[in-house]
Design a protein around this motif. Sequence first.
Motif, mmCIF file in Angstrom:
data_model
loop_
_atom_site.group_PDB
_atom_site.id
_atom_site.type_symbol
_atom_site.label_atom_id
_atom_site.label_comp_id
_atom_site.label_asym_id
_atom_site.label_seq_id
_atom_site.Cartn_x
_atom_site.Cartn_y
_atom_site.Cartn_z
ATOM 1 N N ARG A 74 1.000 -1.062 0.170
ATOM 2 C CA ARG A 74 -0.046 -0.218 -0.092
ATOM 3 C C ARG A 74 0.912 1.369 -0.248
ATOM 4 N NH1 ARG A 74 -5.178 -0.923 1.038
ATOM 5 N NH2 ARG A 74 -5.556 -3.308 1.491
ATOM 6 N N ALA A 75 1.612 0.947 0.761
ATOM 7 C CA ALA A 75 2.894 2.355 1.013
ATOM 8 C C ALA A 75 4.000 2.830 -0.121
ATOM 9 C CB ALA A 75 3.972 2.174 1.738
ATOM 10 N N HIS A 76 4.188 1.754 -1.343
ATOM 11 C CA HIS A 76 4.753 1.861 -2.343
ATOM 12 C C HIS A 76 4.562 1.408 -4.016
ATOM 13 C CE1 HIS A 76 8.311 2.753 0.766
ATOM 14 N NE2 HIS A 76 7.935 1.875 1.455
ATOM 15 N N GLY A 77 3.594 1.020 -4.063
ATOM 16 C CA GLY A 77 2.985 0.651 -4.817
ATOM 17 C C GLY A 77 2.744 -1.199 -5.399
ATOM 18 N N LEU A 78 2.359 -0.948 -6.743
ATOM 19 C CA LEU A 78 2.379 -2.417 -8.327
ATOM 20 C C LEU A 78 2.990 -2.274 -8.612
ATOM 21 C CD1 LEU A 78 -1.204 -3.486 -6.703
ATOM 22 C CD2 LEU A 78 1.113 -3.769 -4.979
ATOM 23 N N VAL A 79 4.350 -3.208 -9.100
ATOM 24 C CA VAL A 79 4.438 -3.500 -10.816
ATOM 25 C C VAL A 79 3.886 -4.769 -11.558
ATOM 26 C CG1 VAL A 79 6.553 -3.572 -11.644
ATOM 27 C CG2 VAL A 79 6.059 -1.910 -9.948
ATOM 28 N N THR A 80 3.344 -4.988 -12.649
ATOM 29 C CA THR A 80 3.618 -6.157 -13.023
ATOM 30 C C THR A 80 3.434 -6.423 -14.064
ATOM 31 O OG1 THR A 80 1.864 -7.992 -13.059
ATOM 32 C CG2 THR A 80 1.081 -5.871 -13.049
ATOM 33 N N CYS A 81 3.520 -7.467 -15.180
ATOM 34 C CA CYS A 81 3.878 -7.646 -16.078
ATOM 35 C C CYS A 81 2.811 -8.634 -16.955
ATOM 36 C CB CYS A 81 5.079 -8.182 -16.593
ATOM 37 S SG CYS A 81 5.491 -9.602 -16.015
ATOM 38 N N SER A 82 2.442 -8.004 -18.118
ATOM 39 C CA SER A 82 0.517 -8.626 -19.196
ATOM 40 C C SER A 82 1.546 -8.381 -20.267
ATOM 41 C CB SER A 82 0.107 -8.261 -18.184
ATOM 42 O OG SER A 82 -1.290 -8.797 -18.666
ATOM 43 N N THR A 83 -0.042 -9.143 -20.583
ATOM 44 C CA THR A 83 -0.262 -9.205 -22.236
ATOM 45 C C THR A 83 -1.677 -8.549 -22.642
ATOM 46 O OG1 THR A 83 -1.301 -11.386 -22.365
ATOM 47 C CG2 THR A 83 0.667 -10.598 -23.123
ATOM 48 N N GLY A 84 -2.038 -8.306 -21.367
ATOM 49 C CA GLY A 84 -3.565 -7.381 -21.082
ATOM 50 C C GLY A 84 -4.640 -7.899 -20.002
ATOM 51 N N ASN A 85 -5.167 -8.698 -19.984
ATOM 52 C CA ASN A 85 -5.904 -9.269 -19.046
ATOM 53 C C ASN A 85 -5.643 -9.245 -17.511
ATOM 54 O OD1 ASN A 85 -8.624 -8.892 -20.995
ATOM 55 N ND2 ASN A 85 -7.932 -11.639 -20.475
ATOM 56 N N HIS A 86 -4.798 -9.475 -17.277
ATOM 57 C CA HIS A 86 -4.088 -9.352 -15.907
ATOM 58 C C HIS A 86 -3.491 -8.260 -15.503
ATOM 59 C CE1 HIS A 86 -1.146 -10.189 -12.420
ATOM 60 N NE2 HIS A 86 -0.680 -9.159 -13.094
ATOM 61 N N ALA A 87 -3.106 -7.422 -16.421
ATOM 62 C CA ALA A 87 -2.848 -6.021 -16.707
ATOM 63 C C ALA A 87 -4.466 -5.219 -16.296
ATOM 64 C CB ALA A 87 -2.253 -5.465 -17.557
ATOM 65 N N GLN A 88 -5.023 -5.597 -16.435
ATOM 66 C CA GLN A 88 -6.883 -4.396 -15.857
ATOM 67 C C GLN A 88 -7.377 -5.172 -15.117
ATOM 68 O OE1 GLN A 88 -9.448 -4.096 -19.396
ATOM 69 N NE2 GLN A 88 -8.299 -4.963 -20.877
ATOM 70 N N SER A 89 -6.399 -6.007 -14.224
ATOM 71 C CA SER A 89 -6.642 -7.302 -13.882
ATOM 72 C C SER A 89 -6.636 -6.417 -11.728
ATOM 73 C CB SER A 89 -6.165 -8.373 -13.316
ATOM 74 O OG SER A 89 -6.662 -8.693 -12.036
ATOM 75 N N VAL A 90 -5.026 -6.341 -12.100
ATOM 76 C CA VAL A 90 -3.893 -5.348 -11.390
ATOM 77 C C VAL A 90 -4.560 -4.084 -10.898
ATOM 78 C CG1 VAL A 90 -1.389 -5.046 -10.607
ATOM 79 C CG2 VAL A 90 -2.583 -7.654 -11.651
ATOM 80 N N ALA A 91 -4.158 -2.956 -11.910
ATOM 81 C CA ALA A 91 -5.398 -1.946 -12.279
ATOM 82 C C ALA A 91 -5.971 -1.491 -11.608
ATOM 83 C CB ALA A 91 -5.504 -1.497 -13.445
ATOM 84 N N TYR A 92 -7.695 -2.430 -12.106
ATOM 85 C CA TYR A 92 -8.750 -2.401 -11.357
ATOM 86 C C TYR A 92 -8.412 -3.246 -9.376
ATOM 87 C CZ TYR A 92 -13.052 -3.144 -11.094
ATOM 88 O OH TYR A 92 -15.217 -3.215 -9.954
ATOM 89 N N GLY A 93 -7.975 -4.125 -9.158
ATOM 90 C CA GLY A 93 -7.557 -4.107 -7.817
ATOM 91 C C GLY A 93 -6.272 -3.003 -7.568
#
Length: 327
Positions: A74-93
């Motif tokens: 929560r303090a430092h944020g998130l980074v991930t990798c994806s071709t699309g749907n996992h990306a939207q999932s993490v962005a949504y969360g």
Amino acid sequence: MARPDPIELTYDGVLAAAEVVGRELPTTPLQAHPLLDQALGRPVLVKHENVLPTGAFKVRGGVHLAARLSDAERAHGLVTCSTGNHAQSVAYGARLAGVPATIVMPASAPAAKRDAVRALGAEVVLVGASLGEAAEHARARAAESGASFVCPTDPRIVLGHATAYLELFRQAPDLHTLFVPVGSGTGAAGACLVRDALAPDCRVVGVQSDAAPAGWRSWRSGTIETAPATTRAAGLATTTGYPRTQAVLRDRLDDFVLVDDDAIDAAARLLATCAHTLAEGAGAASLAGAVAASYDAPVAGPVAVVCTGGNASADEIARLAGSVAAA
């Protein structure tokens, strides 16, 4: 920033995740389509995950992740990798949790999915020609910035994805066979966890493109293997097997089949013409597997396929329109 995570992949974990996911997302329909039954020559049920807010089942993982973030995340944020749907999932969360997210995507990621991630408030970084190259950059970026890297097979993600199959087996406890598309394998792993508890007689069959067979190779060999990913189905374009999901699949998945990209396109056409459903390649893959499969007991019960996503690219829609016009 690495995150030590004691969360285990268990049926009880799926039940707990379902309480979280159910507060944010509706149960998706499991629908019969008579024309599809006719085309396959047996009853076929379609789990319509394409109707969820991001157009794909993976949003379930983002919702569960948002509820289980550590103080450091929560303090430092998130980074991930994806071709699309996992990306939207993490962005949504991340938006639900009010934390920043950076998504590293390969240059080949469909423009519509890149735009959708940005619309959810995440930063998009395009790096590399493959998901493997994007993942390497994402991990390095997280280490440099202090953010937490979210692996596509983070147990919080897997348990969130598994809630789709908790719904499915509660909706249809007497299935003969369930076909599940495999990219990183989170959906198939979740399906196996729930099947073992609720429907042990149902066969779970993974389906992957033969133009991105790393998961299939890993499952067959029992070791983590890599392979080029040249498939047109972006959601299946993984270049490696994933240890966490392969550990679940190894002794629990009943079969694993490869289909070619033309068969996936043909399945997308069937979904469009027989089930009034627009599916992206990964979302049509399980139906392609069902079409290709031979059944050892065709009257034992219906089969089910999962339309995991409806975020078809412009190229996919053009191929679909062309094939329908030519029919």
